[in-house]
Design an enzyme around this catalytic site. Structure first.
Site, PDB file in Angstrom:
ATOM      1  N   LYS A 192       0.855  -1.133  -0.063  1.00 25.24           N
ATOM      2  CA  LYS A 192      -0.085  -0.065   0.285  1.00 25.24           C
ATOM      3  C   LYS A 192       0.925   1.377  -0.030  1.00 25.24           C
ATOM      4  O   LYS A 192       0.612   2.092  -0.643  1.00 25.24           O
ATOM      5  CB  LYS A 192      -0.984   0.262   1.347  1.00 25.24           C
ATOM      6  CG  LYS A 192      -2.062  -0.905   1.137  1.00 25.24           C
ATOM      7  CD  LYS A 192      -3.088  -0.683   2.274  1.00 25.24           C
ATOM      8  CE  LYS A 192      -4.181  -1.487   1.993  1.00 25.24           C
ATOM      9  NZ  LYS A 192      -4.348  -2.846   2.232  1.00 25.24           N
ATOM     10  N   GLU A 244      -3.473   7.684   7.711  1.00 25.44           N
ATOM     11  CA  GLU A 244      -4.081   8.417   6.876  1.00 25.44           C
ATOM     12  C   GLU A 244      -5.057   9.283   7.924  1.00 25.44           C
ATOM     13  O   GLU A 244      -5.708   9.008   8.829  1.00 25.44           O
ATOM     14  CB  GLU A 244      -4.931   7.834   6.017  1.00 25.44           C
ATOM     15  CG  GLU A 244      -4.076   7.135   5.049  1.00 25.44           C
ATOM     16  CD  GLU A 244      -4.994   6.359   3.948  1.00 25.44           C
ATOM     17  OE1 GLU A 244      -6.091   6.198   4.050  1.00 25.44           O
ATOM     18  OE2 GLU A 244      -4.440   5.795   2.958  1.00 25.44           O
ATOM     19  N   HIS A 269     -15.731  -5.868   5.413  1.00 22.52           N
ATOM     20  CA  HIS A 269     -14.988  -5.538   4.303  1.00 22.52           C
ATOM     21  C   HIS A 269     -15.290  -6.622   3.139  1.00 22.52           C
ATOM     22  O   HIS A 269     -14.511  -7.074   2.216  1.00 22.52           O
ATOM     23  CB  HIS A 269     -13.373  -5.725   4.517  1.00 22.52           C
ATOM     24  CG  HIS A 269     -13.008  -4.590   5.873  1.00 22.52           C
ATOM     25  ND1 HIS A 269     -13.143  -3.306   5.330  1.00 22.52           N
ATOM     26  CD2 HIS A 269     -12.775  -4.804   6.938  1.00 22.52           C
ATOM     27  CE1 HIS A 269     -12.861  -2.617   6.494  1.00 22.52           C
ATOM     28  NE2 HIS A 269     -12.519  -3.484   7.635  1.00 22.52           N
ATOM     29  N   ARG A 288      -7.410  -7.273 -11.270  1.00 27.25           N
ATOM     30  CA  ARG A 288      -7.994  -8.525 -11.571  1.00 27.25           C
ATOM     31  C   ARG A 288      -9.685  -8.056 -11.955  1.00 27.25           C
ATOM     32  O   ARG A 288      -9.802  -6.954 -11.897  1.00 27.25           O
ATOM     33  CB  ARG A 288      -8.289  -9.568 -10.454  1.00 27.25           C
ATOM     34  CG  ARG A 288      -9.196  -8.850  -9.464  1.00 27.25           C
ATOM     35  CD  ARG A 288      -9.613  -9.763  -8.377  1.00 27.25           C
ATOM     36  NE  ARG A 288     -10.405  -9.272  -7.295  1.00 27.25           N
ATOM     37  CZ  ARG A 288     -10.136  -8.500  -6.335  1.00 27.25           C
ATOM     38  NH1 ARG A 288      -8.798  -8.425  -5.944  1.00 27.25           N
ATOM     39  NH2 ARG A 288     -10.924  -8.070  -5.584  1.00 27.25           N
TER      40      ARG A 288
HETATM   41  C1  MV4 Z   1     -10.315   4.163   5.211  1.00 29.74           C
HETATM   42  C2  MV4 Z   1     -11.576   4.562   5.621  1.00 29.74           C
HETATM   43  C3  MV4 Z   1     -11.633   5.670   6.242  1.00 29.74           C
HETATM   44  N1  MV4 Z   1     -10.582   6.592   6.248  1.00 29.74           N
HETATM   45  N2  MV4 Z   1      -9.134   5.069   4.982  1.00 29.74           N
HETATM   46  C4  MV4 Z   1     -11.183  -0.353   4.783  1.00 29.74           C
HETATM   47  C5  MV4 Z   1     -10.462  -1.439   3.877  1.00 29.74           C
HETATM   48  C6  MV4 Z   1      -9.428  -0.741   3.321  1.00 29.74           C
HETATM   49  N3  MV4 Z   1      -8.820  -1.401   2.027  1.00 29.74           N
HETATM   50  C7  MV4 Z   1      -9.685   0.658   3.332  1.00 29.74           C
HETATM   51  N4  MV4 Z   1     -10.571   0.727   4.253  1.00 29.74           N
HETATM   52  C8  MV4 Z   1     -10.936   2.022   4.624  1.00 29.74           C
HETATM   53  N5  MV4 Z   1     -10.153   3.074   4.639  1.00 29.74           N
HETATM   54  C9  MV4 Z   1      -9.390   6.331   5.552  1.00 29.74           C
HETATM   55  N6  MV4 Z   1      -8.638   7.135   5.447  1.00 29.74           N
HETATM   56  C10 MV4 Z   1     -12.439   3.667   5.908  1.00 29.74           C
HETATM   57  C11 MV4 Z   1     -12.236   2.382   5.290  1.00 29.74           C
HETATM   58  C12 MV4 Z   1     -13.182   1.411   5.287  1.00 29.74           C
HETATM   59  C13 MV4 Z   1     -13.998   0.938   4.302  1.00 29.74           C
HETATM   60  C14 MV4 Z   1     -13.604   1.306   3.071  1.00 29.74           C
HETATM   61  C15 MV4 Z   1     -14.090   0.850   2.042  1.00 29.74           C
HETATM   62  C16 MV4 Z   1     -15.312   0.049   2.170  1.00 29.74           C
HETATM   63  C17 MV4 Z   1     -15.761  -0.349   3.454  1.00 29.74           C
HETATM   64  C18 MV4 Z   1     -14.831  -0.036   4.447  1.00 29.74           C
HETATM   65  C19 MV4 Z   1     -15.269  -0.394   5.752  1.00 29.74           C
HETATM   66  C20 MV4 Z   1     -14.714   0.156   6.866  1.00 29.74           C
HETATM   67  C21 MV4 Z   1     -13.705   0.925   6.544  1.00 29.74           C
END
Ligand code: MV4
Length: 661
Positions: A116, A200, A235, A292
């Site tokens: 990442k 972040e 997720h 993918r």
């Molecule tokens: C975040 C966020 C809020 N703020 N980053 C969750 C999985 C990972 N791939 C990134 N994720 C998140 N990153 C910041 N700066 C909230 C999430 C997140 C989320 C993002 C997309 C879809 C579902 C989610 C569920 C919980 C938290």
């Protein structure tokens, strides 16, 4: 174009790929585990090879064996689908080395997105917007704490090599920082063998909006609109839709162009998805890139009219993209739900078992079902328990929602617990209808989404009973080993066959009394009486319950009956030995009470002559009156009860003496 490809996957996506390949005249080699020997994807393929035992590591993850099979079978390319080997850079490398085309991006692109923090570096340089934060190499806790102050709170700690929310911690204030960092690092080390962290600013109500991108080997790259995948649970995506509700053309263009820039930054080829966090204020930030074809690609296909697997095959075989950016047009709205074998009322525990009954909504231009299973298949514990994807399309979002609700009602599965009912609760939820989407949707609406089941229970019980009655009438069911009862064994009241039936529903036993009248059935349940009619048409029961006409789907597998009322499924079981087969004796000379009840009237007295069929005693049970009649001409020898008295089931009411006795 390729003549023959190998599909290194199973389930719905393997079937999906085979479908398009066949349309293009490409022969398909399937691979399968011991658990999948008779799976749909194997039957659809032109040939198939066994990989090994059921566990993925012994079968669908056996990179070397799969590559060997591809070469031996003469497949020119391998489509990895999603999951399994699809984002495995080593596998892509091995394919390159073996001269087999890996239908996916170049190895370098997969590797670039593996970390990442490295991905953020690349994207920052390419001018793709990032959530403000820190993604550097310096990892000393004191240093990170200082960077955290610069970012401000709340902030999010993310494992650089993480995924699926593991190694992620929200930190609300400075005092929590040290503990949260230590915790996230421990989790990341245990999960990914690397505890590098990035930080972040934490967005509290973001939406997950992703862009479908495609790039070819001729310098072209396009975006195919966006998908909103905000409705997730731990997720895991649950609902995906395209386009993103409320998205403007300007937003689409700026996010789309950012996604294409991201793809170009890593010299991308083929299908890819750039995920963004879309904030309430309209700003968006790069989250990650999936190298993918995604599970949710069908919603993009529905609104663009394009076949993305076809695009993948074209690009992988060296041909240019079918469309330029200005030729991509969007029409209508598509929604996908993931139908899972899991129990939403038990923390979404994966469910396993045999799909004893499977009816899918009819496919049309509005409805698409991407499924890898057929009736009687087993949902095993070895793989992802997704049963199918249900995708609908219509001119606008509201109509698409109606289509989805109807299609969910038409989806009927018995044998395993599914999330169909939960999906319906989601799709009909006022907040979903109003497109109030964010990644906390399910958590936020917990209470209204998991409301206790409605009181349609009694109706389902009556329908199950009527179904049993009807199937009893069918001659072929006479030999049914699970037949609960036969009319010939019933006891008779008012000259009508009468049955008691016990149905079990979730540990509770319910007793119904069924009395067959000339053209109806009187059903008694919980002290209420309903006059019903029913007939079977295929597996549909067309029933009249009192003044309500309804049609429901009912399935039976051995002693298990499932009644489908809208999206609810009611499971019942019945057992022959539970059935009371009280018979009004006609040869012992005594007449007994068929159930607990009250004597309403005694119409005869000792010494009286009675005719066959003459009513002797009237009793009441569960608010219904029953006439106890003389089975033959006889003389009353004794009467044991008076009006108003309570009697027990089986108590002798009247003793008769027949002429010739
Ligand atoms: C975040 C966020 C809020 N703020 N980053 C969750 C999985 C990972 N791939 C990134 N994720 C998140 N990153 C910041 N700066 C909230 C999430 C997140 C989320 C993002 C997309 C879809 C579902 C989610 C569920 C919980 C938290």
């Amino acid at each position: 174009m390729f003549r023959k490809i190998l599909i290194a996957n199973r389930g719905e996506i393997a079937c999906r790929i085979i479908e398009t390949a066949h349309k293009l005249g490409i022969r398909c080699v399937a691979v399968y585990s011991e658990a999948d020997a008779n799976a749909r994807h194997v039957n659809m393929a032109d040939e198939a090879f066994l990989l090994g035992p059921a566990p993925s590591k012994d079968s669908y993850l056996k990179a070397d064996k799969i590559l060997q099979i591809a070469k031996a079978a003469g497949a020119e390319a391998i489509h990895p689908g999603y999951g399994f080997l699809s984002e495995n850079a080593d596998f892509a490398k091995a394919c390159d080395a073996a001269g087999v085309v890996f239908i996916g991006p170049p190895v370098g692109a997969i590797e670039a997105m593996g970390s990442k923090s490295a991905a953020k570096d690349i994207m920052a340089k390419a001018g793709v917007p990032l959530v403000p934060g820190y993604h550097g190499d310096e990892q000393a806790p004191d240093f990170l704490a200082k960077e955290a102050e610069k970012i401000g709170y709340p902030l999010l700690l993310k494992a650089a090599y993480g995924g699926g929310g593991k190694g992620m911690r929200v930190v609300w204030q400075q005092s929590e920082f040290a503990d949260a960092l230590a915790g996230a690092k421990r989790e990341a080390m245990a999960g990914f063998g690397n505890d590098k962290m990035l930080m972040e600013r934490y967005l509290t109500k973001p939406r997950h909006v992703e862009i479908q991108v495609f790039a070819d080997n001729h310098g072209h790259a396009v975006y195919l609109a966006e998908r909103d995948c905000s409705i997730q649970r731990r997720h895991q995506k649950v609902i995906e839709e395209a386009p993103a509700p409320g998205f403007t053309e300007a937003q689409r263009q700026s996010m789309g162009e950012a996604a294409v820039k991201a793809a170009q930054a890593i010299d991308y080829r083929g299908a890819g998805t750039v995920e963004f966090l879309f904030d309430e204020d309209g700003s968006f930030y790069f989250m990650e890139m999936n190298t993918r074809l995604q599970v949710e690609h069908p919603v993009t296909e529905m609104i663009t009219g394009q076949d993305l697997v076809k695009w993948q095959l074209l690009v992988a075989s060296g041909q240019p993209l079918p469309l330029a950016q200005h030729e991509v047009s969007l029409h209508g709205h598509a929604i996908e739900v993931r139908v899972y074998a899991e129990d939403p009322d038990n923390d979404f525990l994966p469910a396993t078992g045999k799909l004893t009954y499977l009816r899918q909504p009819e496919a049309s231009r509005y409805v698409r079902v991407d499924s890898g299973v057929v009736e009687n298949d087993e949902i095993s514990p070895y793989y992802d328990p997704m049963i199918a994807k249900l995708i609908v399309w219509d001119e606008d979002r509201d109509r698409a929602i109606s289509r989805m609700l109807r299609a969910l009602d038409d989806y009927r599965i018995a044998g395993v617990t599914t999330n169909l009912s939960f999906l319906t609760s989601l799709v009909e939820h006022p907040a979903f209808v109003a497109a109030e989407l964010d990644t906390n949707f399910i958590e936020h609406h917990q209470e209204s989404l998991f409301a206790p089941a409605t009181k349609e229970n009694n109706q389902a019980l009556v329908l199950a009973a009527l179904y049993i009655l009807e199937t009893q009438k069918q001659p072929q069911s006479c030999s049914d080993a699970f037949s609960p009862w036969q009319f010939s064994h019933g006891w008779r009241l008012n000259e009508q066959p009468m049955q008691l039936l016990n149905l079990q529903h979730q540990e509770h036993s319910h007793q119904l009394q069924l009395q067959q009248l000339q053209d109806a059935v009187l059903v008694q349940l919980d002290g209420q009486q309903l006059r019903c009619q029913a007939r079977l048409q295929g597996d549909e029961l067309i029933a009249t319950l009192g003044e309500h006409k309804t049609r429901v789907r009912i399935s039976q597998y051995q002693d298990a009956i499932s009644v489908f009322i809208r999206h609810h499924r009611y499971d019942f079981s019945y057992q022959t030995e539970l059935l009371t087969e009280t018979e009004l004796s006609d040869d012992s000379g005594s007449l007994t009470a068929p159930m607990n009840g009250t004597i309403v009237a005694v119409l005869v007295e000792a010494g009286q002559q009675v005719k066959a069929g003459q009513t002797l005693v009237v009793m009441e049970a569960m608010k219904m009156e029953y006439s106890i009649k003389a089975p033959t001409d006889a003389t009353v020898k004794a009467v044991f009860y008076q009006a108003g008295e309570l009697v027990q089931d089986g108590a002798e009411l009247v003793e008769l003496e027949t002429e010739d006795a």
